[in-house]
Design a protein around this motif. Structure first.
Motif, PDB file in Angstrom:
ATOM      1  N   ALA A 156       2.977 -52.496  -8.766  1.00  0.00           N
ATOM      2  CA  ALA A 156       1.967 -53.516  -9.048  1.00  0.00           C
ATOM      3  C   ALA A 156       2.377 -54.233 -10.331  1.00  0.00           C
ATOM      4  O   ALA A 156       3.020 -53.650 -11.200  1.00  0.00           O
ATOM      5  N   LEU A 157       1.985 -55.487 -10.447  1.00  0.00           N
ATOM      6  CA  LEU A 157       2.335 -56.266 -11.649  1.00  0.00           C
ATOM      7  C   LEU A 157       1.324 -56.082 -12.764  1.00  0.00           C
ATOM      8  O   LEU A 157       1.488 -56.629 -13.850  1.00  0.00           O
ATOM      9  N   PHE A 158       0.250 -55.355 -12.480  1.00  0.00           N
ATOM     10  CA  PHE A 158      -0.809 -55.147 -13.466  1.00  0.00           C
ATOM     11  C   PHE A 158      -1.493 -53.841 -13.097  1.00  0.00           C
ATOM     12  O   PHE A 158      -1.680 -53.541 -11.914  1.00  0.00           O
ATOM     13  N   GLU A 159      -1.894 -53.077 -14.106  1.00  0.00           N
ATOM     14  CA  GLU A 159      -2.412 -51.738 -13.841  1.00  0.00           C
ATOM     15  C   GLU A 159      -3.730 -51.748 -13.065  1.00  0.00           C
ATOM     16  O   GLU A 159      -4.030 -50.808 -12.331  1.00  0.00           O
ATOM     17  N   MET A 209     -10.070 -63.571  -9.932  1.00  0.00           N
ATOM     18  CA  MET A 209      -9.159 -63.848 -11.036  1.00  0.00           C
ATOM     19  C   MET A 209      -8.896 -62.630 -11.932  1.00  0.00           C
ATOM     20  O   MET A 209      -7.994 -62.665 -12.763  1.00  0.00           O
ATOM     21  N   TYR A 210      -9.675 -61.577 -11.794  1.00  0.00           N
ATOM     22  CA  TYR A 210      -9.447 -60.402 -12.655  1.00  0.00           C
ATOM     23  C   TYR A 210      -8.177 -59.654 -12.259  1.00  0.00           C
ATOM     24  O   TYR A 210      -7.522 -59.057 -13.104  1.00  0.00           O
ATOM     25  N   THR A 211      -7.877 -59.660 -10.984  1.00  0.00           N
ATOM     26  CA  THR A 211      -6.741 -58.870 -10.493  1.00  0.00           C
ATOM     27  C   THR A 211      -5.966 -59.665  -9.446  1.00  0.00           C
ATOM     28  O   THR A 211      -5.547 -59.125  -8.421  1.00  0.00           O
ATOM     29  N   ILE A 212      -5.776 -60.931  -9.728  1.00  0.00           N
ATOM     30  CA  ILE A 212      -5.118 -61.839  -8.777  1.00  0.00           C
ATOM     31  C   ILE A 212      -3.688 -61.403  -8.484  1.00  0.00           C
ATOM     32  O   ILE A 212      -3.126 -61.737  -7.435  1.00  0.00           O
ATOM     33  N   GLN A 213      -3.113 -60.606  -9.391  1.00  0.00           N
ATOM     34  CA  GLN A 213      -1.733 -60.131  -9.230  1.00  0.00           C
ATOM     35  C   GLN A 213      -1.572 -59.261  -7.979  1.00  0.00           C
ATOM     36  O   GLN A 213      -0.448 -58.996  -7.540  1.00  0.00           O
ATOM     37  N   TRP A 221       0.694 -60.451  -5.069  1.00  0.00           N
ATOM     38  CA  TRP A 221       2.139 -60.215  -5.070  1.00  0.00           C
ATOM     39  C   TRP A 221       2.479 -58.888  -4.388  1.00  0.00           C
ATOM     40  O   TRP A 221       3.442 -58.809  -3.610  1.00  0.00           O
ATOM     41  N   LEU A 239      -2.031 -70.469  -6.127  1.00  0.00           N
ATOM     42  CA  LEU A 239      -1.816 -69.173  -6.777  1.00  0.00           C
ATOM     43  C   LEU A 239      -1.162 -68.193  -5.804  1.00  0.00           C
ATOM     44  O   LEU A 239      -0.223 -67.464  -6.152  1.00  0.00           O
ATOM     45  N   MET A 275       2.827 -66.412  -5.491  1.00  0.00           N
ATOM     46  CA  MET A 275       3.122 -64.977  -5.410  1.00  0.00           C
ATOM     47  C   MET A 275       3.676 -64.589  -4.037  1.00  0.00           C
ATOM     48  O   MET A 275       3.720 -63.398  -3.690  1.00  0.00           O
ATOM     49  N   PHE A 290     -10.598 -63.489 -17.796  1.00  0.00           N
ATOM     50  CA  PHE A 290     -10.267 -62.065 -17.815  1.00  0.00           C
ATOM     51  C   PHE A 290     -10.355 -61.628 -19.269  1.00  0.00           C
ATOM     52  O   PHE A 290      -9.972 -62.363 -20.180  1.00  0.00           O
ATOM     53  N   GLN A 297      -4.034 -65.380 -16.423  1.00  0.00           N
ATOM     54  CA  GLN A 297      -5.265 -66.176 -16.405  1.00  0.00           C
ATOM     55  C   GLN A 297      -5.435 -67.006 -17.670  1.00  0.00           C
ATOM     56  O   GLN A 297      -6.270 -67.918 -17.722  1.00  0.00           O
ATOM     57  N   TYR A 355      12.007 -56.526 -14.499  1.00  0.00           N
ATOM     58  CA  TYR A 355      11.597 -55.895 -15.746  1.00  0.00           C
ATOM     59  C   TYR A 355      12.911 -55.511 -16.436  1.00  0.00           C
ATOM     60  O   TYR A 355      13.308 -54.341 -16.448  1.00  0.00           O
ATOM     61  N   LEU A 377       8.514 -64.632  -8.077  1.00  0.00           N
ATOM     62  CA  LEU A 377       7.323 -65.381  -8.481  1.00  0.00           C
ATOM     63  C   LEU A 377       7.671 -66.846  -8.718  1.00  0.00           C
ATOM     64  O   LEU A 377       8.786 -67.172  -9.130  1.00  0.00           O
ATOM     65  N   LEU A 430       1.865 -71.138  -9.996  1.00  0.00           N
ATOM     66  CA  LEU A 430       0.748 -70.405 -10.599  1.00  0.00           C
ATOM     67  C   LEU A 430       0.047 -71.288 -11.639  1.00  0.00           C
ATOM     68  O   LEU A 430      -1.178 -71.346 -11.704  1.00  0.00           O
TER      69      LEU A 430
END
Lengths: 551, 551
Positions: free
Chosen positions: A45-48, A417-421, A424, A478, A482, B47, B421, B443, B473, B478
């Protein structure tokens, strides 16, 4: 064998087959160990928040935990909101949080922080920093056992880098899965007697009671005793559709819940908690149980809800009772300018058998329940902890747990928008997820709440805080950025066609529904007045009105 | 006057002029109160990590705290990583975290969690839940005072909804800003004597010492005593460029830092901590201070670094010493296929006077320092706490603090996705920020770290965890989806032209630099070997090599 390799084998032996990852340097040995264990799938994942929400969605559908791999206190912090949702939903998750080497913490390097303190917020029942390579695998077994117990919980194992890279580790055997007890005979008899008394009673189902076997047992009891079935407001997973018992969810708005619960003399909880208001409002009670209503517990979350319902069924002699089942029924194909209810209608028109429906649409999803009630059997996942940003990550996890079932996630623009990642990860794993984003360019629910909490209509600065119109987001762009196929729709025809295409075409899709606010203008002005009036109206009128607003 | 209104006035009286918000229902009275206080600007983020990172960036440039407005424990959790960066950078931030009404917490509603526990991770010095409307404004004054003291810190004030909506609140007068003491005479004399001894000594500057007055005083000392000036690896804010003293930052890679610090007999800290390795590596020391080197503190973070440097300057009779100043120098215009060093070169070629440069480019930014060293005077902001996702939010806050200065944020592709965001807030507020995203689809730093920690080269599953190529990406899309003008560039000519246009055209821009990994293939294979060899090479050779890799 180093710590990481032994840990990987121990987790796989304990039935953990997927790890949702967002690693950093301190987790590199765990990452390297992935190749030593063919039974472990790693999903980046790109974000936790995506990793933790995916683990939550996975466990809701797989009925067993996934692992997460997070990078120190900051990575855990980023994943906290969706772990909160898992905690509130009693969903098992095993966090592996990498930490600095034990020899390094004394130096207070840049990424040093108090991980255990953060973890306690979501893992009150199990937080442990593994002290040595030798202890690591038993720690992991204990974490899995804690997560898998009843109720399910979030367990956090903190893994210092040197514990991970240390040699001489031994994998441990998987934990025994503890059997949960059913309700004891005395409780069952007491509740059976209550149900025979003819007093105004309802069953409130939550957690495990909302799967098919629990629902059927509860529906037999309801049919025999002539009582209604209610469900908690935000179920972890509710199996529903044609041929299954229908249950009425407690409403989010306390005033409407008041109408549902009015006059009850007894409320029987089955793996559910007594209903309380989501937020507090000045001068209003938080406890939604009516005055004079007694609350009884058939099965607490640490008990076996299904076995308890079956015991109650037997005690009532209701095993052969005919449960009321939902008749098959689909809404027609919507037409004309697109609105949020028409999106829900199109979903109901097309929902495939076995679909996984994720509802984080907030105000835009008000009609979803009614529009899909008679659809073929499906599972519904909802926002258990109220921490928005759950839906898209949940969809990732649900799709990985159930690769043969289509996932449809209905998400508000603000929440998306909080976890749009997450989009991907859907593209990377080529998951069959249809993300439907309601773009009404507003935190619509807050426009309602601003007045409900008595803060007035708000001036220009206040209203600007609830407004997403400047600039209006373009979710199709968006998604494309991704790697997810995406379209925008502003007519019901276009939307329905796009949904048909997406359902028929494997891989991820996003459909952006350009809709007006569900509660705007006159409707929003009317709502507070209507909610205030509900309690004073005659019951049948109040119920009819409530059904009209939130069926 | 209700609690929220009095709080708003108290914050404004205390000099807080901006609040970065992401509110929910429990914060609606605070939101409504925004219209009662014309001195408070509210900037909405989609966010919480954007809100907290913006508050961090704002305070670094405004030298005073902003407020954040966050929604319960989950909102604070989402903002935790960037608060961690602020904490490590000693940056003042005042969090206002809404909570349920005090009467509501007992019901353990969906969003209930232990907020104080989460807050302690980033606000060890000040966490308070305001107990009543009457106490609220004094609580706020105490929070601002805690944040603004030396060292600056993150203060968290938890605001229950009923404390906010309660009537009868009284605003409180602003706190006195406490004066920080300078180093005492004995310490100054002892350090002066050391500097006169001719032993191999260096000054290590951090925090407040890295602004123009501190740098000039330190450079006079350095000139008089013939010692080098070093700066901490990740400065909160470093003022630099032509006409200012140049300082050499400690390298991120411990092996290179070893070359910089080799042979030192004394290290004098000025608002900095003794250097330690960012991460631990098997068999390597975390403490980077060479064996036999004594560490002395001229000014601790709670002392006045500038006054301490000036006292030392006077003690050495160095007030008239000629500091070594950086000569003006710009790199030429880059040409050909775009690479990360060429992006840095183009930035150096064009960097305007007074720019704010934000570096979160990780491996892609290796040449940034060298390429901009002789540019007109500018400020550099770096990743103080190592929690990636700082740069774009910092840019939002820095641009709001300094509306007349262009902001250029150089961000890695991996890091950009944590708080992408932020682009929407840039568009909404029409900030003059140029976001440069290095898209190398990796990364990249972790590919290096995997081998550095001794985890080997990694198998296919391990390498996949560090790879962002599937799918690659598209940051331009985006950005466009969030209302930000954006282009992609794969030649140095296109990139430089895009940067010229962006700098000349107010409002936000994103330039996506399509580049190969800075450390790929043979270079990556060579690096671990080279790093291992550094300590055994003759000093001048080692230094020359170090300069070549990370100048």
């Amino acid at each position: 064998m180093n710590g990481a390799q032994a840990l990987m084998k121990t987790l796989a032996d304990a039935g953990i087959a997927v790890c949702f990852t967002n690693p950093g340097t301190s987790e590199m040995h765990f990452v390297a160990a992935l190749d030593s264990e063919p039974r472990m799938r790693a999903v980046l994942a790109l974000f936790e928040g995506v990793a933790t929400g995916a683990a939550d969605g996975y466990a809701r559908m797989a009925d067993k935990p996934a692992a997460t791999l997070l990078h120190l206190g900051c990575g855990l912090g980023n994943g906290l909101a969706n772990l909160h949702n898992a905690r509130k939903g009693k969903v098992p998750v095993v966090n592996i949080v990498g930490d600095h080497a034990t020899t390094h913490t004394q130096y207070d390097a840049q990424l040093q922080s108090d991980i255990e303190t953060v973890a306690r917020n979501v893992s009150p029942g199990f937080v442990r920093t593994s002290a040595s390579t030798e202890a690591l695998c038993q720690d992991a077994v204990d974490a899995v056992q804690a997560a898998r117990g009843l109720p399910g919980q979030v367990a956090t194992l903190i893994l210092p880098a040197d514990v991970s890279w240390g040699e001489g580790a031994q994998p441990c055997a998987p934990p025994a899965v503890p059997a949960a007890p059913a309700a004891d005979d005395a409780s069952v008899q007491a509740i059976a007697q209550l149900l025979r008394s003819g007093k105004k009673t309802a069953l409130l189902l939550g957690g495990q009671a909302l799967r098919k076997p629990g629902l059927l047992a509860a529906a037999r009891i309801a049919a025999q005793a002539g009582v209604p079935l209610l469900a908690e407001v935000f179920p972890t997973r509710l199996t529903r559709g044609a041929g299954l018992p229908a249950v009425e969810r407690i409403a989010y708005l306390a005033e409407m819940a008041g109408v549902q619960l009015a006059d009850l003399e007894h409320l029987i909880l089955v793996d559910a908690k007594a209903p309380v208001s989501f937020f507090a409002y000045p001068g209003k009670k938080s406890d939604l149980v009516p005055d004079g209503c007694s609350v009884h517990t058939l099965a607490a979350p640490e008990q076996d809800a299904l076995a308890s319902l079956e015991k109650l069924c037997a005690a009532l002699g209701a095993q052969q009772a005919q449960p009321r089942l939902q008749a098959p029924l689909r809404p027609g194909r919507p037409t004309g300018r697109l609105t949020a209810p028409k999106v829900c209608k199109a979903v109901g028109h097309l929902l495939p058998e076995g679909a996984i429906l994720i509802d984080e649409a907030i105000t835009s999803g008000l009609m979803l329940g009614a529009m899909t009630a008679g659809c073929p059997r499906h599972d519904l996942i909802t926002l258990t902890g109220g921490a928005i940003g759950q839906g898209l990550p949940n969809a990732v996890g649900a799709a990985i747990a159930c690769p043969d079932r289509p996932v449809i996630a209905l998400i508000g623009d603000g929440t998306a928008m909080y976890t749009i990642q997450a989009l991907w990860s859907m593209a990377r794993e080529q998951l069959h997820v249809v993300s439907i984003i309601f773009n009404n360019a507003s935190y619509s629910v807050l426009n309602v709440e601003l007045e409900r909490v008595g803060a007035g209509e708000g001036g220009a600065k206040a209203r600007a805080q609830l407004d997403l119109a400047g600039p209006r987001l373009n979710f199709a762009q968006l998604a494309q950025g991704m790697g997810v196929h995406a379209v925008r729709a502003s007519t019901a025809e276009d939307f329905t066609q796009a949904l048909e295409y997406a359902l028929a075409t494997p891989g991820p899709h996003l459909i952006e529904a350009l809709v007006p606010e569900s509660l705007s203008g006159a409707k929003r002005k009317l709502l507070p007045w209507l909610l205030k009036s509900l309690p004073s109206l005659p019951r049948p009128v109040a119920r009819a009105l409530k059904q009209k607003i939130a069926p």
